[in-house]
Every structure is written in structure tokens, then in C-alpha cells.
Design a protein around this motif. Structure first.
Motif, PDB file in Angstrom:
ATOM      1  N   GLN A 129       2.778  -3.152  -5.941  1.00 45.75           N
ATOM      2  CA  GLN A 129       1.351  -3.448  -6.051  1.00 45.75           C
ATOM      3  C   GLN A 129       0.619  -3.023  -4.777  1.00 45.75           C
ATOM      4  O   GLN A 129       1.097  -3.202  -3.678  1.00 45.75           O
ATOM      5  CB  GLN A 129       1.145  -4.955  -6.275  1.00 45.75           C
ATOM      6  CG  GLN A 129       1.700  -5.493  -7.582  1.00 45.75           C
ATOM      7  CD  GLN A 129       0.772  -5.230  -8.770  1.00 45.75           C
ATOM      8  OE1 GLN A 129      -0.030  -4.303  -8.770  1.00 45.75           O
ATOM      9  NE2 GLN A 129       0.908  -6.062  -9.795  1.00 45.75           N
ATOM     10  N   GLY A 130      -0.576  -2.462  -4.972  1.00 38.94           N
ATOM     11  CA  GLY A 130      -1.452  -2.177  -3.842  1.00 38.94           C
ATOM     12  C   GLY A 130      -0.983  -1.055  -2.951  1.00 38.94           C
ATOM     13  O   GLY A 130      -0.925  -1.213  -1.721  1.00 38.94           O
ATOM     14  N   LEU A 149       7.883   0.720   0.712  1.00 41.70           N
ATOM     15  CA  LEU A 149       8.627   0.433  -0.520  1.00 41.70           C
ATOM     16  C   LEU A 149       8.704   1.664  -1.413  1.00 41.70           C
ATOM     17  O   LEU A 149       9.753   1.954  -2.008  1.00 41.70           O
ATOM     18  CB  LEU A 149       7.953  -0.717  -1.272  1.00 41.70           C
ATOM     19  CG  LEU A 149       8.193  -2.122  -0.727  1.00 41.70           C
ATOM     20  CD1 LEU A 149       7.193  -3.104  -1.320  1.00 41.70           C
ATOM     21  CD2 LEU A 149       9.620  -2.583  -1.013  1.00 41.70           C
ATOM     22  N   ILE A 150       7.599   2.396  -1.515  1.00 35.41           N
ATOM     23  CA  ILE A 150       7.592   3.600  -2.356  1.00 35.41           C
ATOM     24  C   ILE A 150       8.566   4.632  -1.809  1.00 35.41           C
ATOM     25  O   ILE A 150       9.392   5.200  -2.545  1.00 35.41           O
ATOM     26  CB  ILE A 150       6.168   4.181  -2.447  1.00 35.41           C
ATOM     27  CG1 ILE A 150       5.242   3.221  -3.207  1.00 35.41           C
ATOM     28  CG2 ILE A 150       6.185   5.548  -3.143  1.00 35.41           C
ATOM     29  CD1 ILE A 150       3.766   3.567  -3.083  1.00 35.41           C
ATOM     30  N   ALA A 151       8.476   4.901  -0.511  1.00 32.75           N
ATOM     31  CA  ALA A 151       9.332   5.928   0.090  1.00 32.75           C
ATOM     32  C   ALA A 151      10.802   5.531   0.073  1.00 32.75           C
ATOM     33  O   ALA A 151      11.672   6.329  -0.313  1.00 32.75           O
ATOM     34  CB  ALA A 151       8.864   6.203   1.520  1.00 32.75           C
ATOM     35  N   LEU A 152      11.112   4.288   0.466  1.00 24.73           N
ATOM     36  CA  LEU A 152      12.499   3.837   0.491  1.00 24.73           C
ATOM     37  C   LEU A 152      13.075   3.744  -0.911  1.00 24.73           C
ATOM     38  O   LEU A 152      14.219   4.147  -1.159  1.00 24.73           O
ATOM     39  CB  LEU A 152      12.589   2.469   1.177  1.00 24.73           C
ATOM     40  CG  LEU A 152      12.290   2.424   2.678  1.00 24.73           C
ATOM     41  CD1 LEU A 152      12.193   0.972   3.160  1.00 24.73           C
ATOM     42  CD2 LEU A 152      13.365   3.160   3.468  1.00 24.73           C
ATOM     43  N   VAL A 204      11.550  -5.344 -11.486  1.00 21.98           N
ATOM     44  CA  VAL A 204      11.104  -6.110 -10.319  1.00 21.98           C
ATOM     45  C   VAL A 204       9.729  -5.624  -9.901  1.00 21.98           C
ATOM     46  O   VAL A 204       9.442  -4.417  -9.927  1.00 21.98           O
ATOM     47  CB  VAL A 204      12.089  -5.951  -9.125  1.00 21.98           C
ATOM     48  CG1 VAL A 204      11.551  -6.651  -7.877  1.00 21.98           C
ATOM     49  CG2 VAL A 204      13.462  -6.522  -9.475  1.00 21.98           C
ATOM     50  N   VAL A 205       8.865  -6.575  -9.523  1.00 21.46           N
ATOM     51  CA  VAL A 205       7.572  -6.252  -8.932  1.00 21.46           C
ATOM     52  C   VAL A 205       7.593  -6.669  -7.467  1.00 21.46           C
ATOM     53  O   VAL A 205       8.062  -7.762  -7.128  1.00 21.46           O
ATOM     54  CB  VAL A 205       6.421  -6.968  -9.663  1.00 21.46           C
ATOM     55  CG1 VAL A 205       5.085  -6.665  -8.975  1.00 21.46           C
ATOM     56  CG2 VAL A 205       6.354  -6.563 -11.125  1.00 21.46           C
ATOM     57  N   PHE A 206       7.074  -5.804  -6.598  1.00 17.77           N
ATOM     58  CA  PHE A 206       6.945  -6.109  -5.181  1.00 17.77           C
ATOM     59  C   PHE A 206       5.468  -6.331  -4.879  1.00 17.77           C
ATOM     60  O   PHE A 206       4.645  -5.433  -5.067  1.00 17.77           O
ATOM     61  CB  PHE A 206       7.508  -4.967  -4.334  1.00 17.77           C
ATOM     62  CG  PHE A 206       8.980  -4.780  -4.524  1.00 17.77           C
ATOM     63  CD1 PHE A 206       9.890  -5.441  -3.710  1.00 17.77           C
ATOM     64  CD2 PHE A 206       9.475  -3.969  -5.543  1.00 17.77           C
ATOM     65  CE1 PHE A 206      11.255  -5.284  -3.887  1.00 17.77           C
ATOM     66  CE2 PHE A 206      10.837  -3.805  -5.731  1.00 17.77           C
ATOM     67  CZ  PHE A 206      11.734  -4.476  -4.905  1.00 17.77           C
ATOM     68  N   ASP A 207       5.143  -7.544  -4.436  1.00 12.95           N
ATOM     69  CA  ASP A 207       3.754  -7.947  -4.305  1.00 12.95           C
ATOM     70  C   ASP A 207       3.502  -8.502  -2.904  1.00 12.95           C
ATOM     71  O   ASP A 207       4.074  -9.521  -2.522  1.00 12.95           O
ATOM     72  CB  ASP A 207       3.420  -9.010  -5.360  1.00 12.95           C
ATOM     73  CG  ASP A 207       1.930  -9.266  -5.509  1.00 12.95           C
ATOM     74  OD1 ASP A 207       1.216  -9.184  -4.491  1.00 12.95           O
ATOM     75  OD2 ASP A 207       1.485  -9.543  -6.631  1.00 12.95           O
ATOM     76  N   SER A 208       2.639  -7.823  -2.155  1.00  8.33           N
ATOM     77  CA  SER A 208       2.207  -8.329  -0.848  1.00  8.33           C
ATOM     78  C   SER A 208       0.718  -8.656  -0.860  1.00  8.33           C
ATOM     79  O   SER A 208       0.149  -8.968   0.184  1.00  8.33           O
ATOM     80  CB  SER A 208       2.498  -7.288   0.248  1.00  8.33           C
ATOM     81  OG  SER A 208       1.790  -6.086   0.006  1.00  8.33           O
ATOM     82  N   THR A 214       7.810 -11.389  -3.198  1.00  7.69           N
ATOM     83  CA  THR A 214       6.546 -11.465  -2.465  1.00  7.69           C
ATOM     84  C   THR A 214       6.796 -11.637  -0.983  1.00  7.69           C
ATOM     85  O   THR A 214       7.705 -12.360  -0.566  1.00  7.69           O
ATOM     86  CB  THR A 214       5.678 -12.626  -2.992  1.00  7.69           C
ATOM     87  OG1 THR A 214       4.495 -12.741  -2.192  1.00  7.69           O
ATOM     88  CG2 THR A 214       6.415 -13.953  -2.963  1.00  7.69           C
ATOM     89  N   CYS A 215       5.976 -10.952  -0.179  1.00  5.96           N
ATOM     90  CA  CYS A 215       6.116 -11.060   1.276  1.00  5.96           C
ATOM     91  C   CYS A 215       4.797 -11.424   1.947  1.00  5.96           C
ATOM     92  O   CYS A 215       4.709 -11.461   3.171  1.00  5.96           O
ATOM     93  CB  CYS A 215       6.636  -9.748   1.865  1.00  5.96           C
ATOM     94  SG  CYS A 215       5.418  -8.417   1.821  1.00  5.96           S
ATOM     95  N   GLY A 216       3.760 -11.671   1.143  1.00  5.59           N
ATOM     96  CA  GLY A 216       2.475 -11.972   1.757  1.00  5.59           C
ATOM     97  C   GLY A 216       1.397 -12.156   0.714  1.00  5.59           C
ATOM     98  O   GLY A 216       1.634 -12.024  -0.496  1.00  5.59           O
ATOM     99  N   ALA A 217       0.199 -12.473   1.197  1.00  6.47           N
ATOM    100  CA  ALA A 217      -0.935 -12.714   0.310  1.00  6.47           C
ATOM    101  C   ALA A 217      -2.209 -12.282   1.025  1.00  6.47           C
ATOM    102  O   ALA A 217      -3.047 -13.101   1.393  1.00  6.47           O
ATOM    103  CB  ALA A 217      -1.005 -14.184  -0.089  1.00  6.47           C
ATOM    104  N   THR A 218      -2.361 -10.972   1.229  1.00 10.50           N
ATOM    105  CA  THR A 218      -3.491 -10.474   1.999  1.00 10.50           C
ATOM    106  C   THR A 218      -4.821 -10.740   1.309  1.00 10.50           C
ATOM    107  O   THR A 218      -5.856 -10.790   1.975  1.00 10.50           O
ATOM    108  CB  THR A 218      -3.350  -8.964   2.262  1.00 10.50           C
ATOM    109  OG1 THR A 218      -3.190  -8.274   1.030  1.00 10.50           O
ATOM    110  CG2 THR A 218      -2.156  -8.685   3.157  1.00 10.50           C
ATOM    111  N   SER A 219      -4.819 -10.917  -0.026  1.00  6.04           N
ATOM    112  CA  SER A 219      -6.063 -11.209  -0.749  1.00  6.04           C
ATOM    113  C   SER A 219      -6.252 -12.699  -0.977  1.00  6.04           C
ATOM    114  O   SER A 219      -7.224 -13.103  -1.626  1.00  6.04           O
ATOM    115  CB  SER A 219      -6.074 -10.481  -2.099  1.00  6.04           C
ATOM    116  OG  SER A 219      -5.097 -11.021  -2.974  1.00  6.04           O
TER     117      SER A 219
END
Length: 323
Positions: A162-163, A172-175, A217-221, A242-247
Motif C-alpha cells: 500500500q502507498g 518492499l517492492i524492490a526486495l 499478504v498486504v504490507f501496510d504502513s 503493518t509497521c506504521g500509521a502515517t495517515s
């Protein structure tokens, strides 16, 4: 020494407290090692610090920055692991209840020098430039742990990021692409969608769009803005990491969906020194390199912070300390 630092804190106008100038060298524990910083990089954590999250008024002025690559006093080219654990802690550093990040309790990396425990130094692969290496210790390490330690998905699985645009998402995309995952990504920006494709995303979608099929799996920061979509995008039995909640924090956990579809929610924070060392080896061997949005002289750090506030960044903003 020259430094980019927080002079004051403002939740509403964080950049009013951002300064560049001379600071005296700090008092540090005797067993800390000095590193001459050649490059550092910007993270959302630095903006949160200027808002007073994790940083109190009593700690000001505080040198900002969690990421650095440079040369220690023995002449070794090193990466700096930004998680400072308790003196006697020998387990996973991210599980130490007394841990801190650089720029919270100890001065950070956006200065001519930074001081850290010897165990926080990781050899810099010669294949990486200092600017590339400075991107790894926070957002890329966070992505590495999410993808290879926390996530239950194996290569060949379909994952959704996401995002696309921020440091964690581009990592995440590159790795993920390099490791053999089918990577999908979302973004509100057509430009960032195309940049995500260039990084290795197999397909890209508008934020909140209905997907062709559900993912493993979804990766959501991002948090609040994407949480509902993240859960709806999962296969039964799938997982969101999830690793964060910037919004902002998710307004509803949507527990009915979670228990009925037997979804899993995993939290993931930063990464260990050993994971940083493996990440450095991974990028050296595979040829994967961080997406660098721009490289600015340390004295022009304010422009980089402004760019992050405006959400114009794709990848990492790097500060060159030699200029």
C-alpha cells in the motif's frame, strides 16, 4: 560540529523547529564508538520528532536522523544500526522494552559525527555507495524484516504494497520483486505508479481499487487511509503486516472480517543488527539498490524535509555530509 537538529517542537508546524548549524560534541557513554558520517537519509520518524512524538522538550536541542553510513575511527566503512538497546540486552533488539532509536535518547545521524555502541556498527559492502548504504538502516531494514521475518508468505506468493512512494514501500517492492514475489502496489499518483513498475511491481492500482484477485499478504504502513482496503484485499487466511500509521490509526479493526475469514494481523518494527547485515549482503549480491529521490547537501536539509511534508517523495532523500 555541523548538525541538523530540532530546536523546538510543534505538532502543527514541525518545520519551524528545524535548524542547521553548529552544536558542541555531545557527552556519550565511554564505550560508544565515533563514526564520521558521510551520508544520512530522511525518515518520517524525523518529522514525528519535530512534532514531539518520542522526543521531549527536555532533550532539545536534539540532532535528528536514524540512518547513516560513514567511517569509524579505525578507518572501517560502516553502516549505523539505529536501534539502541539496553547495555546488557543480547536478544532481538526490537523486543527490548528499554530500546530507543537514535535522535530520541542519543543524538542522531544528521551531523558530522555520530556515536553508537560498537555492536551497532555493520560493515558497509564495497558494492554500495555511501548514499545508497545510508538508505538501508531504517526504512529498508523495516521492509526486510516485514518481508522475510514477519510475513508468512513465501516467494511466488502475491503480495500487495500500500502507498507506493515512501521509503518502506519502495523497499518492499524492490526486495519482494528480487526475491521472487509477485508484487502489486497502490498509489494515488499515476507518476508513482509508473515508478513502482520500474522498481519491479508486476502491477499497480489506484488507492482503494478493486483488485483482479485477492492476495496472500498486504504490507501496510499507511494506516487509517488504507486499512479497510488492506483487509478486503486478502484471501481467506491471509495476513496484513503493518509497521506504521502515517495517515492515522485505523478507526475500526473490522474484527468481524478478521475472525470470519481467519485473517492474521502482524506488527513489525524496525529490525535487528543481524537483519541489517543480511540486508546489506542481499542488496550487494542481487544488485538491488534503494530508490533515491534526491541527494542534497546537509546544509540544505530543510528542503528535503519540505519535500517530505508535501508528499512529493518517491524513495529516499539522502543528505551528503561532504558538501
Amino acid at each position: 560540529m555541523r548538525a541538523v537538529y530540532a530546536e523546538s517542537i510543534s505538532p502543527q508546524a514541525p518545520l519551524t523547529g528545524l535548524k542547521f548549524g553548529e552544536l558542541p560534541e555531545p557527552e556519550v557513554p565511554e564505550d560508544f564508538r565515533r563514526v564520521r558520517v558521510l551520508a544520512s537519509s530522511l525518515n518520517h520518524h524525523d518529522l514525528w520528532s519535530l512534532r514531539g512524538v518520542g522526543l521531549g522538550e527536555e532533550k532539545l536541542p536534539m540532532v535528528l536522523g536514524c540512518d547513516a553510513a560513514g567511517i569509524d575511527d579505525d578507518g572501517n566503512e560502516v553502516l549505523v544500526h539505529g536501534v539502541i538497546s539496553s547495555p546488557g540486552w543480547r536478544d532481538d533488539e526490537t523486543l527490548d522494552p528499554r530500546r530507543s532509536l537514535l535522535s530520541e535518547r542519543y543524538p542522531g545521524t544528521m551531523a558530522d559525527y555520530v556515536w553508537v555502541p560498537a555492536r551497532n556498527l555493520v560493515p558497509k559492502p564495497p558494492e554500495l555507495s555511501f548514499s545508497e548504504a545510508a538508505c538501508l538502516p531504517t526504512s529498508w531494514l523495516t521492509a526486510y524484516r516485514m518481508l522475510f521475518t514477519t510475513s508468512p508468505a513465501a516467494p511466488g506468493s502475491t503480495i500487495l504494497v500500500q502507498g507506493a512512494g515512501g521509503g518502506v514501500a519502495t523497499a518492499l517492492i524492490a526486495l519482494g520483486s528480487a526475491a521472487g514475489f509477485r508484487v502489486w502496489a497502490t498509489s494515488r499518483s499515476a507518476r508513482k505508479q509508473e515508478q513502482a513498475r520500474a522498481l519491479g511491481a508486476a502491477d499497480v492500482f489506484d488507492a482503494g481499487a478493486r483488485l483482479p484477485e485477492r492476495v496472500d499478504v498486504v504490507f501496510d504502513s499507511v494506516g487509517e487511509a488504507t486499512w479497510s482496503h488492506s483487509l478486503k484485499a486478502l484471501k481467506p487466511g491471509g495476513a496484513v503486516v503493518t509497521c506504521g500509521a502515517t495517515s492515522g490509526p485505523a478507526p475500526s479493526a473490522d474484527l468481524n472480517r478478521i475472525f470470519f475469514l481467519q485473517l492474521k494481523v502482524f506488527g513489525s518494527t524496525m529490525g535487528t543488527r543481524d537483519e541489517l547485515q543480511r540486508l546489506a549482503q542481499f542488496v550487494a549480491v542481487t544488485g538491488v539498490r534503494p530508490a533515491v529521490d534526491s541527494v542534497l547537501p546537509l546544509a540544505e536539509a530543510h528542503a528535503g524535509f519540505e519535500r517530505m511534508v508535501r508528499e512529493e517523495v518517491f524513495g529516499k532523500i539522502v543528505f551528503d555530509h561532504a558538501g
